[in-house]
Write a protein that holds these residues in place. Structure first.
Motif, PDB file in Angstrom:
ATOM      1  N   VAL A 202       8.437  -1.410   8.869  1.00  0.00           N
ATOM      2  CA  VAL A 202       8.208  -1.104   7.453  1.00  0.00           C
ATOM      3  C   VAL A 202       8.446   0.381   7.183  1.00  0.00           C
ATOM      4  O   VAL A 202       9.046   0.750   6.167  1.00  0.00           O
ATOM      5  N   ALA A 203       8.004   1.230   8.096  1.00  0.00           N
ATOM      6  CA  ALA A 203       8.229   2.668   7.919  1.00  0.00           C
ATOM      7  C   ALA A 203       9.718   2.981   7.852  1.00  0.00           C
ATOM      8  O   ALA A 203      10.170   3.755   7.000  1.00  0.00           O
ATOM      9  N   ALA A 204      10.501   2.360   8.724  1.00  0.00           N
ATOM     10  CA  ALA A 204      11.942   2.591   8.728  1.00  0.00           C
ATOM     11  C   ALA A 204      12.589   2.072   7.454  1.00  0.00           C
ATOM     12  O   ALA A 204      13.447   2.731   6.860  1.00  0.00           O
ATOM     13  N   ASP A 205      12.170   0.897   7.019  1.00  0.00           N
ATOM     14  CA  ASP A 205      12.775   0.269   5.849  1.00  0.00           C
ATOM     15  C   ASP A 205      12.415   0.996   4.554  1.00  0.00           C
ATOM     16  O   ASP A 205      13.241   1.093   3.650  1.00  0.00           O
ATOM     17  N   MET A 206      11.189   1.536   4.493  1.00  0.00           N
ATOM     18  CA  MET A 206      10.738   2.172   3.255  1.00  0.00           C
ATOM     19  C   MET A 206      10.905   3.689   3.290  1.00  0.00           C
ATOM     20  O   MET A 206      10.565   4.382   2.316  1.00  0.00           O
ATOM     21  N   GLY A 207      11.434   4.208   4.386  1.00  0.00           N
ATOM     22  CA  GLY A 207      11.723   5.631   4.439  1.00  0.00           C
ATOM     23  C   GLY A 207      10.499   6.524   4.501  1.00  0.00           C
ATOM     24  O   GLY A 207      10.430   7.541   3.803  1.00  0.00           O
TER      25      GLY A 207
ATOM     26  N   GLN B  17       0.817  -1.217   0.000  1.00  0.00           N
ATOM     27  CA  GLN B  17       0.000   0.000   0.000  1.00  0.00           C
ATOM     28  C   GLN B  17       0.849   1.265   0.000  1.00  0.00           C
ATOM     29  O   GLN B  17       0.486   2.262  -0.627  1.00  0.00           O
ATOM     30  N   ILE B  18       1.973   1.228   0.678  1.00  0.00           N
ATOM     31  CA  ILE B  18       2.883   2.377   0.619  1.00  0.00           C
ATOM     32  C   ILE B  18       3.402   2.547  -0.802  1.00  0.00           C
ATOM     33  O   ILE B  18       3.438   3.661  -1.341  1.00  0.00           O
ATOM     34  N   GLY B  19       3.780   1.438  -1.418  1.00  0.00           N
ATOM     35  CA  GLY B  19       4.245   1.498  -2.801  1.00  0.00           C
ATOM     36  C   GLY B  19       3.166   1.991  -3.750  1.00  0.00           C
ATOM     37  O   GLY B  19       3.431   2.778  -4.668  1.00  0.00           O
TER      38      GLY B  19
ATOM     39  N   PRO C 293       2.850  10.569  -6.345  1.00  0.00           N
ATOM     40  CA  PRO C 293       4.299  10.724  -6.145  1.00  0.00           C
ATOM     41  C   PRO C 293       4.689  12.057  -5.520  1.00  0.00           C
ATOM     42  O   PRO C 293       5.826  12.208  -5.055  1.00  0.00           O
ATOM     43  N   TYR C 294       3.791  13.004  -5.492  1.00  0.00           N
ATOM     44  CA  TYR C 294       4.052  14.330  -4.935  1.00  0.00           C
ATOM     45  C   TYR C 294       3.778  14.388  -3.429  1.00  0.00           C
ATOM     46  O   TYR C 294       4.025  15.401  -2.795  1.00  0.00           O
ATOM     47  N   ALA C 295       3.237  13.310  -2.855  1.00  0.00           N
ATOM     48  CA  ALA C 295       2.828  13.320  -1.448  1.00  0.00           C
ATOM     49  C   ALA C 295       3.828  12.598  -0.558  1.00  0.00           C
ATOM     50  O   ALA C 295       4.373  11.554  -0.937  1.00  0.00           O
ATOM     51  N   ASP C 296       4.045  13.123   0.634  1.00  0.00           N
ATOM     52  CA  ASP C 296       4.777  12.403   1.665  1.00  0.00           C
ATOM     53  C   ASP C 296       3.794  11.498   2.409  1.00  0.00           C
ATOM     54  O   ASP C 296       2.577  11.691   2.331  1.00  0.00           O
ATOM     55  N   ILE C 297       4.320  10.515   3.143  1.00  0.00           N
ATOM     56  CA  ILE C 297       3.478   9.531   3.817  1.00  0.00           C
ATOM     57  C   ILE C 297       3.856   9.449   5.287  1.00  0.00           C
ATOM     58  O   ILE C 297       5.041   9.439   5.644  1.00  0.00           O
ATOM     59  N   LEU C 298       2.830   9.399   6.131  1.00  0.00           N
ATOM     60  CA  LEU C 298       3.013   9.259   7.574  1.00  0.00           C
ATOM     61  C   LEU C 298       2.132   8.117   8.069  1.00  0.00           C
ATOM     62  O   LEU C 298       0.934   8.087   7.793  1.00  0.00           O
ATOM     63  N   ILE C 299       2.735   7.168   8.784  1.00  0.00           N
ATOM     64  CA  ILE C 299       1.982   6.081   9.403  1.00  0.00           C
ATOM     65  C   ILE C 299       1.735   6.430  10.867  1.00  0.00           C
ATOM     66  O   ILE C 299       2.669   6.753  11.603  1.00  0.00           O
ATOM     67  N   LEU C 300       0.471   6.380  11.274  1.00  0.00           N
ATOM     68  CA  LEU C 300       0.163   6.489  12.701  1.00  0.00           C
ATOM     69  C   LEU C 300       0.187   5.087  13.283  1.00  0.00           C
ATOM     70  O   LEU C 300      -0.645   4.239  12.935  1.00  0.00           O
TER      71      LEU C 300
END
Length: 383
Positions: free
Chosen positions: A313-318, A260-262, A269-276
């Protein structure tokens, strides 16, 4: 104290905030949160919204479902009034969610007696409306009545698909009415935005939803919506329902999250992503460690497993990660917050009440703002 990990991955979002604060830009900075019942309630997101808008400017209410998908649905900063207009949320489950977009809802609208009226509260005026729905040879149209103008919006296309139509109102208004026509319109979302440098925060949640439900949303609708909304930050607020699933397979959940992150990176592609990260929560079934002499409240075994996968996953995918669990106070904090003299959570030990939503939303807003401000401090001043 901050619970925000890898804030450097939010550089584009922070750049957008910098520009908006400086009075630059033709559209508001847009935060889009996707999630479960915590997001449906719009309490946490409302707290973030009010604080950023008070600091930078009001950019409209953002994206809404195409009506009121739940009887008690009460989004903040806006009121919805319906007549012969019914929005439906299929409910969580892969098959049910495969026909909807990111709002998780749809409204099949036809007939001139049907309408949805949107009224902004306070100074939350808007000058742009975005309607997203299914297109095709037999698709009908809606009329947008705003101020002294009427605009017809047609979803008829030679080929079946999905599209978003934008109506510019010319001036900021506090109310608009969508009126059905002779043909049927399969509407998936409604958005109100202001023009110019400001902030808009959208909260799109489904009660009981999991990340798997997001994965099966209609790809054509999702693509059209993201292209139209252009979020600067996408917040993924799933994990609670996975954490209460006794049959959860963490080994399967990890590739799902990565996928889903991918997907979002490809489609936006213009958006940053934050996981809560999944918050603290408990079951009332005994055998736990949260409570008094007769301990009744147990943290589901799967909940910390979900949180661990999210952080890894957040750490690995940046991508950025916010430790909601730690910000609440760690293990058993849901019990403490629910049984406090002035409770911040409901008795179910899962959901926040209004005061609690504002409280935890303030923490999220403060952590984001602190990271945004900190990066502007010259290196010499930090030494």
């Amino acid at each position: 104290m901050t619970a925000l990990e890898r804030p450097e991955t939010l550089a584009r979002f922070f750049d957008a905030l910098d520009a908006a604060e400086a009075g630059e830009g033709e559209r508001p900075v847009h935060i889009l949160q996707l999630g479960d019942s915590h997001t449906v309630g719009d309490m946490i997101t409302a707290s973030v919204r009010s604080r950023l808008q008070n600091s930078i400017g009001r950019g409209g209410r953002g994206v809404l479902p195409p009506g009121k998908p739940y009887v008690l649905y009460q989004p903040r900063q806006v009121e919805l009034f319906e007549q012969a207009w019914t929005a439906v949320t299929p409910g969580p489950g892969s098959a049910a969610m495969s026909g909807v977009g990111l709002s998780g809802s749809r409204a099949l609208v036809w007939g001139e007696g049907s309408f949805l009226r949107i009224e902004a509260e306070g100074s939350a005026a808007f000058s742009r409306i975005v309607l997203c729905g299914a297109t095709g040879p037999g698709a009908g149209s809606l009329t947008v009545r705003a101020g002294f103008t009427e605009t017809t919006v047609s979803f008829a296309e030679p080929v079946a698909g999905a599209a978003c139509r934008e109506v510019r109102l010319g001036e900021p208004l506090r109310a608009a009415t969508l009126v059905g026509g002779t043909g049927a319109v399969d509407l998936h979302s409604v958005a109100t935005f202001a023009e110019g440098p400001a902030v808009a925060v959208s909260a799109l949640g489904v009660i009981g939803a999991t990340l798997r439900d997001l994965a099966v949303r209609d790809p054509a609708v999702v693509r059209a919506e993201l292209d139209a909304w252009r979020p600067d930050l996408i917040v993924l607020a799933f994990g609670t329902n996975e954490g209460f699933d006794p049959f959860l397979d963490p080994a399967a959940y990890e590739p799902l999250l990565r996928g889903q992150i991918g997907r979002l990176r490809t489609q936006a592609p213009y958006a940053d992503i934050l996981i809560l990260g999944a918050p603290d929560a408990q079951r009332a079934e005994g055998g736990g460690t949260c409570g008094d002499e007769e301990t009744l409240w147990r943290i589901p075994r799967e909940l910390p497993l979900v949180r661990d996968v999210q952080r890894r996953v957040a750490a690995d995918m940046g991508v950025a990660f916010w430790d909601w669990h730690a910000r609440m106070g760690g293990d058993c904090s849901a019990h403490r917050l629910a049984t406090a003299y002035e409770p911040l959570m409901r008795g179910d030990h899962v959901h926040f009440n209004s005061a609690g939503g504002d409280w935890i939303g303030q923490m999220l807003s403060e952590d984001l703002t602190a990271a945004w401000r900190a990066r502007a401090v010259p290196a010499a001043a930090e030494e």
